[in-house]
Design an enzyme around this catalytic site. Structure first.
Site, PDB file in Angstrom:
ATOM      1  CD  GLU A 137      -1.662  -2.660   1.552  1.00  0.00           C
ATOM      2  OE1 GLU A 137      -2.644  -2.969   0.754  1.00  0.00           O
ATOM      3  OE2 GLU A 137      -0.776  -2.811   1.667  1.00  0.00           O
ATOM      4  CG  HIS A 207     -11.498  -7.640   5.895  1.00  0.00           C
ATOM      5  ND1 HIS A 207     -10.750  -8.662   6.045  1.00  0.00           N
ATOM      6  CD2 HIS A 207     -10.999  -7.892   4.525  1.00  0.00           C
ATOM      7  CE1 HIS A 207      -9.743  -8.746   6.016  1.00  0.00           C
ATOM      8  NE2 HIS A 207      -9.625  -8.811   4.385  1.00  0.00           N
TER       9      HIS A 207
END
Length: 404
Positions: A137, A207
């Site tokens: 990321e 998540h």
């Protein structure tokens, strides 16, 4: 303190309530902040959630009658039925077709992405413009900053917002400050970062998070959270073309939850402008993203149970910069404010709205500003329904504001 210890008082309260009901021979459940949507009160048969929402543009006629789309000149054109995922795909396709410097990249985006938001784009525009990245990321954000600094339109995808934190330094210390530190000689305004966020019912710790407040704190970044397909297309196109680095957080629970008739034409919805979804005179109710639908249900229950009361429902749409003027104008009229979001209460964005409105509207407030938020715990899996700022908790907060 563990999550179980923090939730124990809530769970014990629900248990005692249900035990007392059983002892009294009652068959229906009482509602509480921790009650599920099957509770007898105050839901009473109301159909909850986005699938039953009156806020969606479900028909061509509703598109034709939408004032914002009329002002943009796209209300009379062709429409196509899309869910949010398809609308995002359409926005990316329009951006790529109208800007030869635009590229889309991220983990697995070349075959369509984990949620299929970029499906078909590599085949249509070529794999030199739609390509996969390594699982890094920080690298994705840094690469996007470099592309944007060299004049490209860079649309990066972080596969889940929970994993954006390795990129935090790049976004906060590089992208947000690039123009300022160069004395406006350079910028990375062509950078847009998309990322699915929020609860989905089974995401657990990694998540389900909603990190918008962390980025709203940073000067130089814009933060957008759409609530529907029509909104997602218009806001994403505006974000991609805005000359500031922009983070678009997409509530993933909405990707396939409902469809709208989305204008086929190229259009942009204004960043930094809230939308008044329902006019009202007694209380202002503010949210964004998926939370808008819980608030819509709460408003429906309040107006049913308190005849004569009307609630003004506002979708912020853009968290940074947010439309404080529209919210303040509403609070000056109603004298009451309820703000809700999925993210934890502590230092959540609702606190910023509450503080700002208290400064602007203090002499008009009839009750303390109410916040309906996630709990100050890691996002739980089995206890998610206790964590969520559901329609019932929102109902209770609106009722407190009205009866103070």
């Amino acid at each position: 303190m563990t999550l179980t210890h923090r939730l124990r008082p809530v769970i014990q309260t629900v248990g005692r309530t249900r035990a007392a009901q059983r002892a009294a021979g009652q068959t229906k459940r009482a509602y509480s902040s921790a009650a599920d949507i099957a509770s007898a009160e105050p839901v009473r048969g109301l159909s909850l959630g986005v699938a039953h929402s009156n806020l969606l543009l479900r028909t061509v006629a509703s598109v034709r009658n939408n004032a914002e789309l009329r002002a943009l000149g796209v209300s009379e054109g062709a429409t196509q039925k899309m869910n949010m995922c398809q609308a995002i795909n359409d926005a990316l396709r329009v951006a790529l077709a109208t800007d030869e410097s635009a590229v889309v990249f991220g983990e697995d985006v070349a075959f369509g992405g984990v949620f299929r938001c970029s499906v078909g784009l590599a085949e249509e525009f070529g794999r030199e413009r739609i390509f996969n990245t390594p699982l890094t990321e920080q690298g994705i954000a840094g690469f996007g900053i470099g592309l944007a600094a060299m004049g490209h339109t860079a649309v990066a995808e972080i596969q889940f917002a929970d994993y954006i934190f390795p990129a935090f330094d790049q976004l906060v210390n590089e992208a947000a400050k690039y123009r300022y530190r160069s004395g406006a000689q350079f910028d990375v305004g062509g950078l847009t970062v998309r990322s699915p966020c929020g609860a989905v019912g089974h995401g657990g710790l990694y998540h389900s998070q909603s990190p918008e407040a962390l980025f709203a704190h940073v000067a130089g970044l814009k933060v957008v959270v759409p609530r529907s397909a029509v909104q997602a297309k218009g806001l994403l196109l505006a974000a991609i073309r805005d000359r500031n680095p922009t983070l678009v957080l997409e509530p993933k629970t909405l990707y396939r939850a409902a469809t709208e008739h989305v204008p086929v034409a190229d259009y942009m919805l204004p960043l930094g402008t809230a939308e008044v979804l329902r006019a009202g005179k007694d209380v202002t109710v503010v949210g964004y993203g998926a939370q808008v639908y819980a608030l819509e249900n709460a408003v429906q229950m309040i107006e049913r149970d308190m005849p004569g009361v009307t609630c003004e429902l506002i979708d912020l749409r853009t968290v940074a910069p947010y439309d404080a003027e529209t919210v303040a104008r509403s609070v000056m009229k109603t004298g009451r404010l309820v703000v809700a979001h999925e993210a934890p209460r502590m230092a959540g964005f609702a606190a910023e709205v509450a503080a700002e409105m208290q400064e602007r509207c203090f002499l008009r407030l009839e009750s303390p500003v109410q916040r309906v938020c996630g709990l100050d715990v890691p996002h739980p899996l089995v206890f998610e329904r206790f964590y969520m700022p559901c329609a019932v908790r929102s109902y209770e907060a609106i009722k407190r504001a009205l009866t103070y």
